[in-house]
Structures are given as structure tokens and as C-alpha cells.
Enzyme design. Structure first.
Site, short mmCIF file in Angstrom:
data_model
loop_
_atom_site.label_atom_id
_atom_site.label_comp_id
_atom_site.label_asym_id
_atom_site.label_seq_id
_atom_site.Cartn_x
_atom_site.Cartn_y
_atom_site.Cartn_z
N ARG A 1 0.95 -1.38 0.35
CA ARG A 1 0.22 0.34 0.32
C ARG A 1 0.62 1.26 0.34
O ARG A 1 1.92 0.98 -0.20
CB ARG A 1 -1.56 0.11 1.20
N ALA B 1 1.07 5.16 -2.31
CA ALA B 1 0.32 5.28 -3.73
C ALA B 1 1.62 5.35 -4.65
O ALA B 1 1.45 4.31 -5.28
CB ALA B 1 0.52 6.70 -3.64
N GLN C 1 -1.46 2.74 10.09
CA GLN C 1 -0.94 2.37 9.60
C GLN C 1 1.06 3.18 10.02
O GLN C 1 1.81 3.15 9.72
CB GLN C 1 -0.71 3.23 7.44
N ASP D 1 -2.21 11.29 -2.59
CA ASP D 1 -2.76 9.79 -3.09
C ASP D 1 -3.05 10.09 -4.40
O ASP D 1 -2.91 9.76 -5.49
CB ASP D 1 -3.52 8.84 -1.95
#
Ligand code: MRU
Length: 344
Positions: free
Chosen positions: A57, A59, A191, A232
Site C-alpha cells: 500500500r 500510492a 499505518q 494519493d
């Protein structure tokens, strides 16, 4: 080994992807920080599944993984179908579509498997170089002794290496500029708590974790001068889609006079999106909110809304750093100057 204060290559030991010749191995980020396990992706379908499930994960890392997925797609005999499934794996980070467009253009020009692999390797190498450049540019904006707060994971795990926002923090720490690093835990997927805390620990960078809901109080205390985040997708008017909670951080930062820096490669810029309203925000399984670590937290029968990104309006962003340079107070005119014509 002594740390060279101005060498941006120091303090960067983690890599999320390993091309193995006939497959892509992905450091399974669902299992960090407890286990460092590699997920073996032997075909494009497995890469798409790894992206969907957040095994990989962030971007830029999604884009790089998809580029290697396209190399595997070319060997499958169904390049177009595989690329379409990779593209559909997640909707918000434009790096995924950007990387697949680049791989598709390469394939359309008659490239063989070897040439496609070169293109994927170039995408990865360019991302690492962009991160080093952004690290230098962003760190140059920091004052001596700065306290910084970051959100989500924007580090080596989320990129080809070094990181975007976390790359600026790495460079700032290496240069002796940053006195304190705070990381928001980043509910619901954690995260910040699971990945940023682990990654910084691997490289000996001290960081303090906060609950996301403690951010405004931290800003009020005067301990942090900068919020530094990734992106992102950045729209043509400078609006930024990033991990859910980024918008709230920007609002609190503006209220407290804390500066707000967005750090992202040009591959995250989408001039075809006129504003944040044009960006699709991924909604994930409500279960991610209702449970934590596999244990149900909320009573059965309760509903949950789980958008995993939000849009921060350009007006709340003090500075946008890409490898092309520093854009103060990003807006449509500044974005056009730096990134080209707006989409009609
Ligand atoms: O859902 P994730 O973990 O893929 O979201 C990641 C983020 O929002 C990051 O801030 C962004 O991708 C930038 S990573 C350099």
C-alpha cells in the site's frame, strides 16, 4: 557506522518490493510489525490481490507493484485483461493508473517482455530519485529544532524507498534539523502505529506515537511547527486526497498556526481532476472500524462508514513539494505553471 548529516541516503533500510526474475515478492504489510513475511506473487492476478488487500500500500508503491504486475501480465497472454484488473484494484491513488498507462504505452509501442521489465525498473528507480530530491527540498524549509507530526505511512514501505513525507523527515533528522517526530496512529488500519513506528525504528529514528484524536492538543501545546503528509492524488486546483484524517489535521494546523506540507511525486498529480470533487474516495469494509486486530469492538448490529481517504482543500496547504520543486500556497495557477495545462 557514522551518519553523514547531509547524505539523504542514510537511515533508509526498508524495501517493500523485490523483483525475483519471474515473480514479484511483496513485504506483507498486513503482518507488520510482528512479522516480516514476503508474499510471493507469481502472476498479475496475485499482484492485484496484494494491492486490494493492502499487503502492499501507499500510492507510489502501489504504482510500482502494478508496473511489475504488468510485466507478469505480458507473459500471461492476456495483457489488456490483467492490466484492467490491476487498474481496478484500488481507486484513489492515481499512481496506480499512471504506472499502468506508462506500461500500456510501452507495450503498445511493441515492447517485448525485456523492455517492459526495463520500464518497470525505471518507474521504481525514478521514484527513489524523486524521494531523495523531495527530501532535500522539503528539509530545506524546516527550521532548526522543528517538531513535526506525520500521518499514515509515507516512508520506504509506501514507495520505492526513502519515502515522501517521511523522506523529508529522514532528511531533516539526518541534517540535525528535526528535534521531535510525532506519528498519528492512523485509525482504522493503523499505518502510523504499525508501519511508520516500525520503519522509523528500523532506522534508529526516535518517534512518538499519538492517538489521531490527540493531534489538535499536540498542536496547541506548541510542540510541533509542521504537519508533513503525503498524497494519493493531487487535483489541478491543488486539492489533495490523502489518508482519512489528513483534512482534520490541516484544519487544526491552520487554527494553531502550524504549517502544513504535502510531499508527493509528480506521478501523484492528476491534472485531469479539476478539484478534489473529481477524486473517487475508496470506501472499505466497515469491519475495519467495527473490529480491531481481529477482535470485535463495537456491538453487533452497529453500522460503520469507512472512507479511507479525504480531500484537503488547497487553501489549507502551505506548501506542496514535488521533485519539480516547491510550490507555496498551491492553487490552480501555480499548479498549471508547475505541471502543465488543465484538462479541458
Ligand atoms: O490506504 P493506504 O495505506 O494505501 O494509504 C496511504 C496514504 O494515504 C499515504 O499517505 C499516501 O499514499 C502517500 S504514500 C507516499
Amino acid at each position: 557506522m557514522p551518519v553523514e548529516p547531509h547524505d539523504p541516503c542514510v537511515l533508509d533500510s526498508v524495501r517493500p518490493l523485490r523483483w525475483q526474475g519471474t515473480s514479484l515478492d511483496v513485504l506483507d504489510q498486513r503482518r507488520l510489525p510482528h512479522e516480516t513475511a514476503w508474499l510471493h506473487c507469481a502472476d498479475a492476478e496475485a499482484v492485484a490481490a496484494a494491492i486490494r488487500a493492502l499487503a502492499v500500500r501507499g500510492a507510489p508503491a502501489i504504482g510500482i507493484a502494478a508496473a511489475y504486475g504488468a510485466v507478469l501480465a505480458a507473459r500471461s497472454g492476456d495483457f489488456a485483461g490483467c492490466v484492467a484488473r490491476l487498474r481496478a484494484a484500488r481507486p484513489t491513488a492515481v499512481n496506480l493508473m499512471w504506472a499502468l498507462d506508462r506500461m500500456s504505452a510501452c507495450a503498445a509501442s511493441g515492447a517485448d517482455a525485456g523492455r517492459l521489465l526495463e520500464e518497470a525498473r525505471a518507474i521504481e528507480a525514478e521514484d527513489l530519485a524523486a524521494n531523495h530530491a523531495m527530501g532535500r527540498l522539503g528539509a530545506a524549509l524546516l527550521e532548526q529544532g522543528a517538531g513535526v507530526l506525520t500521518h499514515c505511512n509515507t516512508g520506504a514501505l509506501a514507495t520505492a524507498g526513502f519515502g515522501t513525507a517521511l523522506g523529508v523527515i529522514r532528511a531533516g533528522v539526518a541534517g540535525g534539523l528535526i528535534a521531535r517526530v510525532y506519528a498519528g496512529e492512523t485509525r482504522p488500519w493503523l499505518q502510523g502505529a504499525r508501519l511508520t513506528a516500525w520503519e522509523l525504528q528500523q532506522d534508529g529514528i526516535a518517534a512518538t506515537l499519538i492517538a489521531d484524536s490527540a493531534a489538535a492538543a499536540l498542536m496547541r501545546s506548541g510542540t510541533v511547527q509542521w504537519v508533513i503528509v503525503g498524497a494519493d492524488r493531487i487535483a489541478a486546483n491543488g486539492d489533495v486526497a490523502n489518508k482519512i484524517g489528513t483534512y482534520a489535521l490541516a484544519l487544526a494546523a491552520r487554527h494553531h498556526g502550524v504549517r502544513f506540507m504535502v510531499v508527493a511525486p509528480v506521478s501523484s498529480v492528476d491534472m485531469a481532476a479539476r478539484s478534489g470533487d473529481d477524486i473517487e474516495i475508496e470506501l472499505r469494509d466497515p469491519e475495519e472500524i467495527l473490529s480491531c486486530g481481529g477482535r470485535r469492538m463495537a456491538p453487533m448490529g452497529v453500522a460503520a462508514w469507512n472512507p479511507v481517504f479525504d480531500v484537503t482543500p488547497a487553501a489549507l496547504i502551505d506548501v506542496l513539494v514535488t521533485e519539480r520543486g516547491v510550490l507555496q500556497q498551491p492553487d490552480a495557477a501555480g499548479m498549471r505553471r508547475q505541471f502543465g495545462a488543465m484538462h479541458a
